[in-house]
Design a protein around this motif. Structure first.
Motif, PDB file in Angstrom:
ATOM      1  N   ARG A 179       4.634   5.285   2.568  1.00  0.00           N
ATOM      2  CA  ARG A 179       4.921   6.691   2.888  1.00  0.00           C
ATOM      3  C   ARG A 179       4.963   6.889   4.402  1.00  0.00           C
ATOM      4  O   ARG A 179       5.855   7.545   4.938  1.00  0.00           O
ATOM      5  CB  ARG A 179       3.867   7.614   2.264  1.00  0.00           C
ATOM      6  N   PHE A 210       4.181  12.422  -1.539  1.00  0.00           N
ATOM      7  CA  PHE A 210       4.303  11.774  -2.840  1.00  0.00           C
ATOM      8  C   PHE A 210       4.655  12.846  -3.867  1.00  0.00           C
ATOM      9  O   PHE A 210       4.021  13.895  -3.904  1.00  0.00           O
ATOM     10  CB  PHE A 210       2.988  11.109  -3.258  1.00  0.00           C
ATOM     11  N   ASP A 267       0.854  -1.177   0.000  1.00  0.00           N
ATOM     12  CA  ASP A 267       0.000   0.000   0.000  1.00  0.00           C
ATOM     13  C   ASP A 267       0.899   1.238   0.000  1.00  0.00           C
ATOM     14  O   ASP A 267       1.676   1.430   0.944  1.00  0.00           O
ATOM     15  CB  ASP A 267      -0.886  -0.018   1.241  1.00  0.00           C
ATOM     16  N   PRO A 268       0.813   2.085  -1.027  1.00  0.00           N
ATOM     17  CA  PRO A 268       1.681   3.265  -1.087  1.00  0.00           C
ATOM     18  C   PRO A 268       1.584   4.154   0.155  1.00  0.00           C
ATOM     19  O   PRO A 268       2.593   4.676   0.621  1.00  0.00           O
ATOM     20  CB  PRO A 268       1.196   4.008  -2.330  1.00  0.00           C
ATOM     21  N   GLN A 269       0.387   4.311   0.705  1.00  0.00           N
ATOM     22  CA  GLN A 269       0.221   5.154   1.896  1.00  0.00           C
ATOM     23  C   GLN A 269       0.964   4.552   3.088  1.00  0.00           C
ATOM     24  O   GLN A 269       1.614   5.268   3.850  1.00  0.00           O
ATOM     25  CB  GLN A 269      -1.265   5.326   2.229  1.00  0.00           C
ATOM     26  N   ARG A 321       4.231  12.404  -7.009  1.00  0.00           N
ATOM     27  CA  ARG A 321       3.121  12.267  -7.961  1.00  0.00           C
ATOM     28  C   ARG A 321       2.214  11.165  -7.427  1.00  0.00           C
ATOM     29  O   ARG A 321       2.566  10.459  -6.498  1.00  0.00           O
ATOM     30  CB  ARG A 321       3.632  11.946  -9.359  1.00  0.00           C
ATOM     31  N   GLU A 322       1.067  11.048  -8.022  1.00  0.00           N
ATOM     32  CA  GLU A 322       0.116  10.024  -7.592  1.00  0.00           C
ATOM     33  C   GLU A 322       0.764   8.636  -7.714  1.00  0.00           C
ATOM     34  O   GLU A 322       1.234   8.264  -8.792  1.00  0.00           O
ATOM     35  CB  GLU A 322      -1.144  10.081  -8.466  1.00  0.00           C
ATOM     36  N   PRO A 323       0.824   7.888  -6.624  1.00  0.00           N
ATOM     37  CA  PRO A 323       1.478   6.575  -6.715  1.00  0.00           C
ATOM     38  C   PRO A 323       0.653   5.577  -7.531  1.00  0.00           C
ATOM     39  O   PRO A 323      -0.578   5.628  -7.537  1.00  0.00           O
ATOM     40  CB  PRO A 323       1.581   6.118  -5.254  1.00  0.00           C
ATOM     41  N   LYS A 324       1.364   4.729  -8.221  1.00  0.00           N
ATOM     42  CA  LYS A 324       0.724   3.660  -8.978  1.00  0.00           C
ATOM     43  C   LYS A 324       0.627   2.441  -8.076  1.00  0.00           C
ATOM     44  O   LYS A 324       1.617   2.046  -7.467  1.00  0.00           O
ATOM     45  CB  LYS A 324       1.530   3.337 -10.227  1.00  0.00           C
TER      46      LYS A 324
END
Length: 157
Positions: free
Chosen positions: A42, A58, A37-39, A60-63
């Motif tokens: 982070r 971020f 999970d990118p969040q 940019r918006e994480p993929k």
């Protein structure tokens, strides 16, 4: 290449040697495994830095990372082609050091695999995305032959 990784790729601060910058920026490149999970990643970085003066954002918006299943005919053809190129090779998913659009195709329900038929020695691995990036002509020739074999196998020729 089989776990989530981080690399500090860019550092920015003052543009003058004798000027203390009002802020400094470090850009991290994170390669995430499918299921990460990118969040959460982070938040982990923020906890690791543990400094109230540092903001982790971020760029940019994480993929969202995803993965195609390894039990398909296409995956079998990829593995068989590699086995002919390098007998005894173990085929396993890894995080690709390059970028592909496969994550988009997978979201559309298509199978997509990053695949390379090149057998890199230690010197070639050190040059990936580095100075003097290249592979040998022999490796290129054998890799092109492997791609041809794969395409014929997938096309049913």
């Amino acid at each position: 290449m089989v776990r989530t990784t981080f690399a500090v790729n860019m550092l920015r601060g003052s543009e003058k040697l004798n000027v203390i910058p009002p802020e400094a920026v470090a850009d991290l490149d994170c390669r995430m495994l499918a299921g990460d999970d990118p969040q959460e990643i982070r938040d982990w970085v923020a906890r690791a830095v543990n400094d109230e003066h540092v903001e982790v954002l971020f760029a940019r918006e994480p993929k969202i990372p995803n993965l195609s299943p390894p039990d398909t005919e296409l995956y079998k053809a990829l593995a068989d082609t590699l086995a002919r190129r390098a007998p005894g090779v173990v085929v396993a998913p890894e995080i690709l050091v390059a970028f592909t659009d496969n994550w988009v195709f997978r979201r559309m329900g298509l199978q997509g695999y990053g695949w390379s038929p090149f057998i890199l020695d230690a010197g070639e691995w050190r040059r990936v995305h580095g100075n003097d990036e290249r592979i040998s002509v022999e490796n290129l020739e054998q890799g092109a032959r492997a791609y041809t074999e794969l395409l014929l196998a997938v096309a049913g020729a």
